[in-house]
Motif scaffolding. Structure first.
Motif, PDB file in Angstrom:
ATOM      1  N   ASN A 190       0.842  -1.199   0.000  1.00 19.43           N
ATOM      2  CA  ASN A 190       0.000   0.000   0.000  1.00 19.43           C
ATOM      3  C   ASN A 190       0.878   1.250   0.000  1.00 19.43           C
ATOM      4  OD1 ASN A 190      -2.988  -0.750   0.448  1.00 19.43           O
ATOM      5  ND2 ASN A 190      -1.868  -2.083   1.840  1.00 19.43           N
ATOM      6  N   PRO A 191       0.764   2.091  -1.027  1.00 20.71           N
ATOM      7  CA  PRO A 191       1.663   3.257  -1.115  1.00 20.71           C
ATOM      8  C   PRO A 191       1.469   4.260   0.018  1.00 20.71           C
ATOM      9  CG  PRO A 191      -0.035   3.306  -2.843  1.00 20.71           C
ATOM     10  CD  PRO A 191      -0.154   1.981  -2.168  1.00 20.71           C
ATOM     11  N   TRP A 192       0.320   4.227   0.699  1.00 22.00           N
ATOM     12  CA  TRP A 192       0.070   5.190   1.779  1.00 22.00           C
ATOM     13  C   TRP A 192       0.640   4.762   3.128  1.00 22.00           C
ATOM     14  CZ3 TRP A 192      -2.477   2.201   5.143  1.00 22.00           C
ATOM     15  CH2 TRP A 192      -3.338   1.216   4.653  1.00 22.00           C
ATOM     16  N   ALA A 193       1.202   3.564   3.195  1.00 26.31           N
ATOM     17  CA  ALA A 193       1.623   3.036   4.516  1.00 26.31           C
ATOM     18  C   ALA A 193       3.099   3.303   4.799  1.00 26.31           C
ATOM     19  CB  ALA A 193       1.353   1.539   4.560  1.00 26.31           C
ATOM     20  N   ILE A 194       3.381   3.736   6.029  1.00 23.66           N
ATOM     21  CA  ILE A 194       4.768   3.799   6.510  1.00 23.66           C
ATOM     22  C   ILE A 194       4.903   2.658   7.513  1.00 23.66           C
ATOM     23  CG2 ILE A 194       6.539   5.185   7.677  1.00 23.66           C
ATOM     24  CD1 ILE A 194       4.839   7.681   6.972  1.00 23.66           C
ATOM     25  N   LEU A 195       5.774   1.698   7.216  1.00 25.26           N
ATOM     26  CA  LEU A 195       5.878   0.500   8.063  1.00 25.26           C
ATOM     27  C   LEU A 195       6.739   0.781   9.291  1.00 25.26           C
ATOM     28  CD1 LEU A 195       6.511  -2.233   5.334  1.00 25.26           C
ATOM     29  CD2 LEU A 195       4.357  -1.253   6.096  1.00 25.26           C
ATOM     30  N   PRO A 196       6.382   0.198  10.433  1.00 25.17           N
ATOM     31  CA  PRO A 196       7.226   0.366  11.631  1.00 25.17           C
ATOM     32  C   PRO A 196       8.490  -0.484  11.533  1.00 25.17           C
ATOM     33  CG  PRO A 196       5.370  -1.083  12.119  1.00 25.17           C
ATOM     34  CD  PRO A 196       5.185  -0.615  10.694  1.00 25.17           C
ATOM     35  N   PRO A 197       9.560  -0.102  12.268  1.00 25.84           N
ATOM     36  CA  PRO A 197      10.780  -0.918  12.212  1.00 25.84           C
ATOM     37  C   PRO A 197      10.562  -2.284  12.859  1.00 25.84           C
ATOM     38  CG  PRO A 197      10.995   0.833  13.850  1.00 25.84           C
ATOM     39  CD  PRO A 197       9.699   1.056  13.157  1.00 25.84           C
ATOM     40  N   PHE A 198      11.161  -3.313  12.254  1.00 28.24           N
ATOM     41  CA  PHE A 198      10.965  -4.681  12.740  1.00 28.24           C
ATOM     42  C   PHE A 198      12.299  -5.348  13.055  1.00 28.24           C
ATOM     43  CE2 PHE A 198      10.128  -9.219  11.198  1.00 28.24           C
ATOM     44  CZ  PHE A 198       9.791  -9.665  12.462  1.00 28.24           C
ATOM     45  N   GLN A 199      13.239  -5.231  12.103  1.00 31.42           N
ATOM     46  CA  GLN A 199      14.482  -5.984  12.241  1.00 31.42           C
ATOM     47  C   GLN A 199      15.524  -5.372  11.306  1.00 31.42           C
ATOM     48  OE1 GLN A 199      13.626 -10.086  11.520  1.00 31.42           O
ATOM     49  NE2 GLN A 199      15.714 -10.728  11.818  1.00 31.42           N
ATOM     50  N   ASN A 200      16.761  -5.236  11.793  1.00 32.96           N
ATOM     51  CA  ASN A 200      17.870  -4.905  10.885  1.00 32.96           C
ATOM     52  C   ASN A 200      19.102  -5.658  11.372  1.00 32.96           C
ATOM     53  OD1 ASN A 200      19.068  -3.452  12.980  1.00 32.96           O
ATOM     54  ND2 ASN A 200      18.351  -1.463  12.242  1.00 32.96           N
ATOM     55  N   SER A 201      20.289  -5.329  10.888  1.00 35.95           N
ATOM     56  CA  SER A 201      21.449  -6.157  11.238  1.00 35.95           C
ATOM     57  C   SER A 201      21.790  -6.055  12.732  1.00 35.95           C
ATOM     58  CB  SER A 201      22.650  -5.771  10.392  1.00 35.95           C
ATOM     59  OG  SER A 201      22.874  -4.397  10.545  1.00 35.95           O
ATOM     60  N   ASP A 202      21.353  -4.984  13.426  1.00 36.65           N
ATOM     61  CA  ASP A 202      21.670  -4.809  14.850  1.00 36.65           C
ATOM     62  C   ASP A 202      20.503  -5.107  15.791  1.00 36.65           C
ATOM     63  OD1 ASP A 202      24.197  -3.966  14.321  1.00 36.65           O
ATOM     64  OD2 ASP A 202      23.725  -1.827  14.410  1.00 36.65           O
ATOM     65  N   LYS A 203      19.277  -5.004  15.297  1.00 31.98           N
ATOM     66  CA  LYS A 203      18.128  -4.978  16.211  1.00 31.98           C
ATOM     67  C   LYS A 203      17.004  -5.916  15.777  1.00 31.98           C
ATOM     68  CE  LYS A 203      18.791   0.008  16.813  1.00 31.98           C
ATOM     69  NZ  LYS A 203      18.115   1.313  16.902  1.00 31.98           N
ATOM     70  N   ILE A 204      16.329  -6.479  16.782  1.00 30.26           N
ATOM     71  CA  ILE A 204      15.086  -7.218  16.514  1.00 30.26           C
ATOM     72  C   ILE A 204      14.051  -6.727  17.517  1.00 30.26           C
ATOM     73  CG2 ILE A 204      13.961  -9.471  16.289  1.00 30.26           C
ATOM     74  CD1 ILE A 204      16.702 -10.759  16.064  1.00 30.26           C
ATOM     75  N   SER A 205      12.897  -6.347  17.013  1.00 28.77           N
ATOM     76  CA  SER A 205      11.832  -5.831  17.880  1.00 28.77           C
ATOM     77  C   SER A 205      11.190  -6.946  18.712  1.00 28.77           C
ATOM     78  CB  SER A 205      10.763  -5.177  17.010  1.00 28.77           C
ATOM     79  OG  SER A 205       9.678  -4.769  17.789  1.00 28.77           O
ATOM     80  N   SER A 206      10.651  -6.558  19.855  1.00 25.64           N
ATOM     81  CA  SER A 206       9.853  -7.517  20.636  1.00 25.64           C
ATOM     82  C   SER A 206       8.398  -7.517  20.142  1.00 25.64           C
ATOM     83  CB  SER A 206       9.876  -7.160  22.127  1.00 25.64           C
ATOM     84  OG  SER A 206       9.177  -5.950  22.340  1.00 25.64           O
ATOM     85  N   CYS A 207       8.124  -6.700  19.132  1.00 29.05           N
ATOM     86  CA  CYS A 207       6.792  -6.656  18.516  1.00 29.05           C
ATOM     87  C   CYS A 207       5.696  -6.426  19.555  1.00 29.05           C
ATOM     88  CB  CYS A 207       6.521  -7.937  17.719  1.00 29.05           C
ATOM     89  SG  CYS A 207       7.711  -8.175  16.395  1.00 29.05           S
TER      90      CYS A 207
END
Ligand code: PLP
Length: 401
Positions: free
Chosen positions: A293-310
Motif C-alpha cells: 500500500n503506497p500510503w503506509a509507513i511501516l514500523p521498524p521490525f528488524q535490521n542487522s543490529d536490532k530485533i523488535s519484541s513486537c
C-alpha cells in the motif's frame, strides 16, 4: 466481528500457577517473585532482576538509587508514556524532553544537545519494543564524563551519567544479539496487563552495573529498599521466631505480590519459546500486507543490529493530517476493530503543557503521532481476524484520503 486491542494471554498454566499461590498459604512477596526474578535473569542474561509492582515505581527506584533529586536533570524522549516523565518528577528532578527520530526512538543528536552539568541520567524508551541505539548512547555518556558532577556515593562510583532504560515494551527485544536488559546500566520492564509478558500489574528492575559495583549487593539493597527499608520481608518474618526487624532506609513500598508474580512465572517460558515468535509472525503478516500500500509507513521490525519484541504494530499513514487520522480511527472502530494511538507526545498533555513544554519544539514527535495507528497484535488472533483487520484498515484509509 469484534476484535479487542490487547487481551491478556491466560492459559491453564497461568491458572495453575495462580491457584498454586492461592493454595500455598502465601500470597504476597515470596517464592513466586523469587522464581520470576530467576526466570527474567535466565532468559535475558541480566545479572540481577528485582520484581516490583510497576515499571513506573521501578524507574523511580532506579533514579532514587542513583541519588537523583531536586536540581538534577534527566533526559527523556517527548514521545513516550507519561510514566517516564512522572518517575523523574516524583523524585523531585526535572525531565528534559527531547525529540525523537523517524523510528520513534530518542534521537542521539537531541540527547547530545541537551546534556548539561546537571544531567544525571538518560532514560531511553524502546518504543513498541524497538531497541534504541545503545552503543551510541553508552559511548556518549562515557565521552561526556568531564561534564558530570557527582553528588552521591553511587554517582561518584559510576562517575558519569547513568543510562536507565525504560524498556516497558521491550522484554525479548534484541540489540546486537543481546537481549534488552544487558544493554544499559539499569533496565526496567513492565508487566502491566497489556504488555508482552504480564503479571496484571508489575515490573522488573534489571541491574547490569559495571565494576566496581557488585550487582548482587545492589540487588539486596534494592530488595530491602522496595520493602520500606525493612530488614526482613513479610515471608521471613512470618516464620516462627522471626518477628524482630529493623528499618534501615527511608524505603518505598513497591514490592510485587506472589499472587501476581505467579501469572508471570507461567507466562515467561512460554513467551520466549512460543508467544514472541507468534507476535513476530503477525508483525510480518502486517508488514507484507501494508508494504503493497503506497500510503503506509511501516514500523521498524528488524535490521542487522536490532530485533523488535513486537509489542505494538505502529502503522503510520503518509501525508495524513491529525483530523484525517482520527476519522480513519472512527471508521475502524465502527467496524469493530479496537485500535489505539501510541503515544500522544507528552507536550500535548495538560500537565506537561502547564509546565511549559511546547509541542512546536518536538516536530518529529508530532509528525509520528499525527500519522500513527497501533493495530492489535497478540497470539490469540486468528487468520480470519487478521484478514478482517487489514481490509478494515485499508478501507478506512482509502475512503478518507
Ligand atoms: C513507555 C512506558 N513506560 C512506562 C510505562 C509504565 O508501566 P507500568 O504501567 O508498569 O508502570 C508504560 C506503560 O504503559 C510505558 O508504555
Amino acid at each position: 466481528m469484534k476484535i479487542p486491542f490487547s487481551p491478556p494471554y491466560i492459559d491453564d498454566n497461568v491458572i495453575q500457577e495462580v491457584t498454586d499461590a492461592l493454595e500455598s498459604g502465601w500470597i504476597t512477596t515470596g517464592p513466586k517473585v523469587k522464581r520470576l526474578e530467576e526466570l527474567v535473569c535466565e532468559y535475558t542474561k541480566v545479572p540481577n532482576a528485582l520484581g516490583v509492582n510497576s515499571a513506573t515505581s521501578g524507574l523511580m527506584l532506579a533514579l532514587k538509587w542513583y541519588g537523583i533529586g531536586a536540581g538534577d536533570e534527566v533526559i527523556i524522549p517527548a514521545y513516550t508514556y507519561a510514566a517516564t516523565a512522572l518517575a523523574v518528577i516524583h523524585v523531585g528532578a526535572t525531565p528534559i524532553m527531547v525529540d525523537v527520530g523517524d523510528d520513534f526512538n530518542i534521537a542521539l543528536k537531541s540527547i547530545e544537545n541537551a546534556i548539561t552539568e546537571k544531567t544525571k541520567a538518560i532514560m531511553p524508551v524502546d518504543f513498541a519494543g524497538w531497541p534504541c541505539d545503545y552503543d551510541a548512547i553508552n559511548n556518549l555518556v562515557k565521552n561526556k564524563k568531564e561534564l558530570f558532577r557527582a553528588s552521591h556515593l553511587n554517582q561518584k562510583k559510576l562517575g558519569r551519567i547513568i543510562v536507565i532504560s525504560d524498556a516497558a515494551h521491550a522484554i525479548g527485544a534484541q540489540y546486537k544479539r543481546k537481549y534488552i536488559g544487558i544493554t544499559s546500566d539499569i533496565t526496567v520492564f513492565s508487566f502491566h496487563a497489556v504488555k508482552n509478558v504480564t503479571t496484571a500489574e508489575g515490573g522488573a528492575v534489571c541491574l547490569n552495573l559495571p565494576e566496581p559495583f557488585n550487582n548482587q549487593e545492589e540487588y539486596a539493597f534494592l530488595r530491602c529498599f522496595s520493602l520500606n527499608g525493612q530488614t526482613k520481608d513479610a515471608f521471613t518474618k512470618s516464620k516462627a521466631g522471626g518477628w524482630r526487624y529493623d528499618i534501615i532506609y527511608p524505603g518505598m513500598k513497591i514490592n510485587l505480590p506472589d499472587l501476581l508474580a505467579a501469572v508471570g512465572v507461567a507466562q515467561l517460558p512460554l513467551y520466549f519459546s512460543t508467544i514472541l515468535g507468534q507476535r513476530k509472525s503477525i508483525f510480518r503478516f502486517y508488514q507484507d500486507y501494508f508494504s503493497t500500500n503506497p500510503w503506509a509507513i511501516l514500523p521498524p521490525f528488524q535490521n542487522s543490529d536490532k530485533i523488535s519484541s513486537c509489542h505494538l504494530y505502529a502503522l503510520r499513514i503518509k501525508d495524513v493530517t491529525e483530523a484525517q487520522r482520527d476519522t480513519i480511527i472512527d471508521k475502524i472502530s465502527k467496524a469493530g476493530v479496537a485500535v489505539n494511538v501510541h503515544f500522544q507526545p507528552l507536550p500535548l498533555l495538560s500537565l506537561f503543557k502547564s509546565y511549559g513544554y511546547k509541542i512546536e519544539d518536538y516536530p518529529n514527535a508530532y509528525n509520528n503521532y499525527k500519522a500513527e495507528i497501533s493495530l492489535p497484535i497478540y497470539p490469540q488472533l486468528t487468520q480470519e481476524e487478521l484478514d478482517y483487520i487489514v481490509s478494515t484498515i485499508s478501507n478506512a484509509v482509502e475512503s478518507t484520503l
